[in-house]
Design an enzyme around this catalytic site. Structure first.
Site, short mmCIF file in Angstrom:
data_model
loop_
_atom_site.label_atom_id
_atom_site.label_comp_id
_atom_site.label_asym_id
_atom_site.label_seq_id
_atom_site.Cartn_x
_atom_site.Cartn_y
_atom_site.Cartn_z
N HIS A 215 4.35 19.25 11.51
CA HIS A 215 5.46 19.83 10.89
C HIS A 215 6.29 18.86 10.14
O HIS A 215 6.54 17.63 10.71
CB HIS A 215 6.41 20.39 12.03
CG HIS A 215 7.86 20.85 11.34
ND1 HIS A 215 7.87 21.71 10.55
CD2 HIS A 215 9.07 20.30 11.47
CE1 HIS A 215 9.07 22.27 10.15
NE2 HIS A 215 9.97 21.16 11.09
N SER A 216 6.53 18.96 8.87
CA SER A 216 7.45 17.94 8.03
C SER A 216 6.46 16.64 7.96
O SER A 216 5.32 16.65 7.59
CB SER A 216 8.70 17.72 8.68
OG SER A 216 9.65 17.35 7.78
N PHE A 217 7.03 15.56 8.36
CA PHE A 217 6.51 14.23 8.60
C PHE A 217 5.22 14.36 9.20
O PHE A 217 3.94 14.04 8.71
CB PHE A 217 7.29 13.37 8.99
CG PHE A 217 6.70 11.94 9.76
CD1 PHE A 217 5.83 10.93 8.81
CD2 PHE A 217 6.61 11.56 11.10
CE1 PHE A 217 5.37 10.02 9.36
CE2 PHE A 217 6.18 10.52 11.55
CZ PHE A 217 5.54 9.68 10.52
#
Length: 249
Positions: free
Chosen positions: A93-95
Site C-alpha cells: 500500500h502506497s510506499f
C-alpha cells in the site's frame, strides 16, 4: 533467501500462526506505517495462508534500529528475509506498493520465484512523480505533517499534540519519505505476473496514474477502484481481502 527465527520475528509479524500453510501473503505498509496495518488480515483469510506483515526497521519492536533512507539497501535486506519455499503473494500500500514492486523486480533479476500475484495499492506508477517537485522529508516537523496530511490524510491528531510521540514516529516517517524521494525507476523488464492495482476514488492519485502501471507488467493486469481516500482499504477491508483471497485459492 531463508531467514533465522530471530530475523523472522523482527521482519515478519504474524497476526495468527498457521500450522501448515500452503502459501504466504507478504504485506508492505505505507510511509510512516507499520506491520500493524495488516496483522488483522489473518483473521479474514483461510488457515492455509500465512499472513506476513513486513515490519521495517525503526518502528514497533524495531524502534531502536536505524530506518532505511534508500531503496536499494532496503531491498537487499528484504531479499535475505523472504521464505520462498511456498507460493506467495505481495500486497503493498502506497510506499509499500513501490517496495513490493521493486522487490518483485529484484527477485526476477535474481532468477528467484516470483509472487503468484502482485497487488499495488494507492501508488502512481514509477516515473510519474516528478523528481524536481522538491522534497518534504527534511521540512520542519509541523510543515512536514501538514504536507503529508494535505496529500494523503491519515495523520492522527495525537501526533501533532504529543512531543514524545513525534520523537518516536517522525524519524522513520521522514526516512520512508526519503526513500520515496530519492528513488529512481530501475529500468528493468516488465514483470510477467498477474498484477492488480487498487485505488480510492477520492484519492489525489488519479486513475490514469494507476493505469500507467500496465507499462511495467507483461502479465494479466486490472485496476480496481473503491470509494474513499488514500486509506480506502480500511473501511473496505473485507472487499480488499476478498480480492486477495481469490488470488490465494
Amino acid at each position: 533467501m531463508s531467514t533465522t527465527q530471530r530475523d523472522d520475528e523482527r521482519w515478519l509479524v504474524r497476526g495468527e500462526r498457521r500450522e501448515n500453510p500452503a502459501q504466504r501473503l507478504y504485506c508492505f505498509h505505507h510511509a510512516g506505517g507499520s506491520a500493524a496495518e495488516f496483522t488483522p488480515w489473518s483473521r479474514y483469510l483461510p488457515d492455509t495462508v500465512d499472513v506476513c506483515a513486513v515490519q521495517l526497521p525503526g518502528r514497533g519492536a524495531r524502534v531502536r534500529e536505524q530506518p532505511h533512507t534508500r531503496m536499494r539497501p532496503l531491498l537487499d535486506e528484504l531479499l535475505g528475509r523472504l521464505d520462498l519455499d511456498l507460493p506467495f503473494v505481495f500486497f503493498g500500500h502506497s510506499f509499500g506498493a513501490l517496495v513490493a514492486f521493486e522487490l518483485a523486480a529484484a527477485l526476477d533479476a535474481a532468477g528467484a520465484p516470483l509472487p503468484r500475484h502482485l497487488f499495488l495499492s494507492a501508488r502512481p506508477a514509477p516515473g510519474l512523480v516528478a523528481a524536481d517537485t522538491g522534497t518534504i522529508h527534511d521540512l520542519p516537523e509541523q510543515e512536514f505533517l501538514d504536507v503529508v496530511d494535505r496529500r494523503h490524510g491519515g495523520v492522527p491528531a495525537e501526533l501533532r499534540e504529543h512531543r514524545e510521540l513525534r520523537d518516536l514516529v517522525l524519524p522513520y516517517f521522514r526516512a520512508d519519505y526519503e526513500v520515496i524521494e530519492t528513488y529512481r525507476p530501475g529500468g528493468h523488464e516488465p514483470l510477467a505476473l498477474p498484477v492488480t492495482v487498487l485505488g480510492g476514488t477520492d484519492d489525489e492519485i488519479g486513475v490514469d496514474q494507476l493505469e500507467a502501471w500496465q507499462e511495467h507488467v507483461a502479465g494479466p493486469f486490472e485496476v480496481r477502484m473503491f470509494p474513499g481516500d488514500h486509506f480506502y482499504l480500511r473501511p473496505h477491508r473485507t472487499a480488499v481481502v476478498d480480492l486477495v483471497r481469490a488470488a490465494t485459492v
